[in-house]
Design an enzyme around this catalytic site. Structure first.
Site, PDB file in Angstrom:
ATOM      1  N   ASP A  55       0.865  -1.177   0.000  1.00 40.87           N
ATOM      2  CA  ASP A  55       0.000   0.000   0.000  1.00 40.87           C
ATOM      3  C   ASP A  55       0.907   1.234   0.000  1.00 40.87           C
ATOM      4  OD1 ASP A  55      -2.156   1.706   0.004  1.00 40.87           O
ATOM      5  OD2 ASP A  55      -3.186   0.756   1.674  1.00 40.87           O
ATOM      6  N   HIS A  56       0.259   2.374  -0.189  1.00 37.34           N
ATOM      7  CA  HIS A  56       0.953   3.647  -0.389  1.00 37.34           C
ATOM      8  C   HIS A  56       2.016   3.926   0.695  1.00 37.34           C
ATOM      9  CE1 HIS A  56      -0.064   7.481  -2.637  1.00 37.34           C
ATOM     10  NE2 HIS A  56       1.096   7.682  -2.080  1.00 37.34           N
TER      11      HIS A  56
END
Ligand code: NOJ
Length: 763
Positions: free
Chosen positions: A282-283
């Site tokens: 994820d980011h």
């Protein structure tokens, strides 16, 4: 994942294809093709494939293209048109090995046409409708050159304080698992290599919905049995359905961040579940390993992530910076990088991009003149799915449906709220194209004099909350206040109410209140709106609440004041029309709650399938020394599976075909369902099973099957469910998945509480 049927193509030096070996390797032989390609890649080119970047409006396009042409980027997200993506693919085709880029986006509940938020989709309990929403989303996204989505999100959430409850399918493992399968198949179609399919990457692996206290990005501490039994099955269902990708969660699990968890990623996902696809962080999650306190610095963070099997790093540069040095020092091995590169290339292969890098980008001359053109939307599908997702929570004195000739006062800050109607993660949806409740009701009523509108209240009177919600939007403030004082707004609404036959109040949350990073301590409707509801109630006019919200709210008081309540969640582009269809009786509501509605925040968690306890509270008996809160009524406000209709249904003659079941046998559970009212209607017949005694404590009941059926007024039908040993299996203390002989209660109902019961013995 389905095998690709390629036409025996061979790699050539043609401009669109990969400059591979001098000896041609058949493109149809995936493994050999990828191995051959990898043999030619430099270390830098390999590491370049592991980089996934977000394209923001401010980013220098020329520089990005240069990086791509240099082989330094594997894919992008957030660039979402053919015109934007074509030059980047052109740049990839200028790179030494011509490895195509992929283009990703968060297509969560629609792309250009926005469907109801996932929690609302789950409320339909209608697998065809849900599948249709996913298929339309895939077609629209693919037509805009997208290859892969970060969806479905199948995180079980039992804490409505978590703002991302809106993005998931509720609290139940069985229902979420069924939807997970449907969504993966809908996105990917027959094969993710089809021009109108996109690859699904299930998220957030794993257990993100169980963050402590419902606080986003927080820790998860969970017993292995609970994990295996309740939280992991939906991810598994998505993977078994062929999801090509997995997005790894931002949270930690029992002390290890998922992004560094070799057990989670390698042992469980790849070894035990046989996952062969792409794992994306994820980011910024790799960098966050430092903040979690498991990595000293970026170097250690990159090492932990690559060793855990995180293939692509989303929006951080640590792999590029650190992997060469880690390899040189022997802290990681070549296989760690190669395994990751292989997954990225295989995913691109499965998306059909090696065969045709422009598969979804198409030719410039075919680009839509206007990406927002009305003709590109699927309004009919969105309206149909939206009306199927609405849940009627209360309908006293048949307040609903409204007469089309009635004079209606439409009030509330959400009555004319095109952005909120779309909900969070509204992809490429455009507020100007979404139908508000005012629009939808106007279209039915026609006569303007019969629809009196007054805003009545702002979303919130809390300046800090307002600023927070507006900080979330990058372009323009989402929540715009009416500057008039609260009492002036209320007086205007009361005046409208007094002039009308009935009040419809659109109240609840703005979409940003149920969003990533939007956890709440208080699940009440904001106070400004509660004051409005109190004033409307005081007029004595029939009061219909149209709730818009992305999570269960605590609406004890409003439930007492209102004559009717329709839960509409955030219902998408066609929301206003769909809600009007239900309010005026053109569609008979059939949605059922996929989550329990608590009476108060203090009761959380309130999920229906909790474990049995030694001192359960028994309604009607004194509460002393039983498990309860003494200062409030025990039990939820609305149970899981609950939802009314404009007609009534009765259940009778529940029967089991036998009082025993052997391990290879089948049992038929049936019930007679009758539409006892005056209208045709649909309902969801739900099957729950309780394992009465086991080697471990088992839940008081668990959903095991359901059927959504349509009955004409007066019609009756016997509904059958087949029960086999498989339905009785669970993970025991040794994590062995097996059924245990003994007594089982079978319950059938139209919600999880009001049920008929019969028992049988597993031999
Ligand atoms: C962060 C979110 O947690 C995730 O769900 C999303 O897919 C990525 N950002 C990309 O937008």
């Amino acid at each position: 994942m389905k095998k690709l049927c390629l036409l025996g193509l061979f790699v050539s030096l043609a401009s669109h294809q990969v400059l591979a070996a001098e000896t041609p390797v058949p493109l149809e032989n995936k493994d050999a093709f990828i191995s051959n390609l990898m043999k030619q890649m430099t270390l830098d080119e390999k590491i370049g494939q592991l980089r996934l970047i977000s394209i923001g409006p401010e980013m220098p396009r020329e520089l990005i293209r240069k990086e791509i042409a240099g082989g330094n980027i594997g894919g992008t997200f957030n660039s979402i048109t053919r015109a934007e993506n074509r030059p980047m693919q052109d740049a990839a085709m200028r790179s030494r090995l011509k490895i195509p880029m992929f283009f990703a986006y968060d297509v969560i509940h629609g792309h250009r046409t926005i469907f109801p938020i996932p929690l609302a989709l789950a409320s339909s309990w209608d697998m065809d409708a849900i599948g249709q929403s996913g298929r339309v989303a895939a077609k629209e996204a693919a037509a805009d050159s997208l290859d892969i989505t970060f969806a479905p999100m199948v995180d079980i959430s039992r804490d409505p304080r978590w703002g991302r409850s809106s993005e998931g399918f509720g609290e139940d493992t069985y229902l979420t698992s069924r939807i997970a399968r449907v969504m993966v198949k809908a996105y990917q179609g027959e094969t993710p290599s089809a021009a109108d399919s996109i690859m699904a990457s299930v998220k957030h692996f794993a257990l993100y919905g169980a963050v402590e206290g419902g606080r986003d990005y927080n820790t998860v501490d969970m017993s292995p049995v609970k994990m295996y039994q309740d939280y992991l099955p939906p991810y598994r269902a998505a993977i078994d359905a062929g999801a090509g990708g997995v997005m790894v969660a931002l949270n930690s699990i029992n002390g290890i961040p998922a992004t560094a968890d070799t057990w989670l990623m390698n042992d469980l996902l790849r070894r035990d579940w046989g996952f062969k696809g792409l794992a994306v962080s994820d980011h910024g999650a790799i960098f966050e390993l430092i903040k979690h306190g498991v990595a000293r610095d970026g170097r250690e963070a990159a090492k932990l992530a690559i060793k855990a099997g995180i293939d692509m790093s989303m929006n951080d540069t640590l792999y590029g910076k650190e992997l060469p040095g880690l390899l040189k020092s022997g802290e990681i091995e070549q296989k760690h990088i190669d395994n990751a590169v292989r997954e990225v290339l295989a995913a691109k292969y499965d998306m059909g991009l090696f065969k045709d890098p422009y598969l979804r980008i198409g030719k410039a001359e075919d680009d839509p003149a206007d990406t927002y053109a009305e003709s590109r939307l699927h309004r009919a599908e969105a309206r149909e799915v939206a009306r199927r997702s609405l849940v009627l929570l209360k309908n006293q004195n048949e307040t609903l449906p409204l007469k089309k000739t009635a004079k209606v006062a439409l009030v509330g800050p959400l009555a004319k709220a095109p952005i909120d109607m779309m909900g969070s993660w509204a992809a490429a949806g455009r507020p100007a194209q979404s139908v508000t409740l005012f629009d939808g009701m106007s279209a039915v009523i026609g006569d303007k004099a019969n629809l009196i509108y007054a805003r009545g209240a702002n979303i919130t009177g809390d300046k800090k909350v307002l600023d927070y919600l507006n900080f979330l939007n990058f372009d323009a403030p989402e929540v715009v206040d009416d500057p008039r004082p609260a009492n002036v707004l209320i007086d205007e609404a009361v005046k409208a109410a007094k002039d009308a036959d009935v009040i419809v109040a659109a109240v609840g949350e703005s979409r940003g209140m149920s969003h990533e990073s939007s956890s709440r301590t208080d699940l009440n409707i904001p106070e400004t709106q509660r004051e409005l509801i109190r004033a409307l109630k005081a007029t004595g006019k029939p009061l219909v609440l149209v709730l818009m919200n992305g999570r269960p709210l605590t609406i004890l008081e409003e439930n007492q004041s209102a004559d009717a309540i329709l839960e509409t969640w955030f219902s998408g582009t066609e929301g206003g029309n769909a809600i009007a269809d239900v309010l005026f009786g053109d569609y008979n509501p059939s949605g059922k709650l996929p989550v329990t509605f608590p009476r108060s925040v203090g009761q959380i968690p309130t999920y229906y399938n909790h474990l049995s306890i030694g001192r359960p509270f028994t309604p009607g008996k004194p509460g002393n020394y039983t498990s309860q809160y003494f200062d409030d009524t025990t039990g939820p406000l609305f149970p899981f599976g609950y939802g009314l209709s404009y007609t009534d249904f009765s259940l009778n003659d529940m029967a089991l075909s036998s009082t025993t079941l052997n391990t290879t046998g089948k049992l038929d559970a049936s019930v007679m369902v009758k539409n006892t009212g005056k209208r045709d209607g649909e309902t969801v017949v739900q099957l729950y099973i309780q394992d009465v005694t086991g080697s471990m404590i088992r839940p008081v009941k668990e959903l095991k099957n359901f059927q959504k059926i349509m009955l004409k007024a007066g019609e009756q039908k016997v509904v059958h469910f087949t029960i086999t040993e498989d339905d009785l299996k669970f993970y025991n203390a040794q994590l062995k998945y097996a059924a245990e002989p003994g007594k089982f209660n079978v319950q059938i109902g139209l919600d999880s509480q009001d049920v008929k019961q019969q028992s049988f013995e597993l031999l």
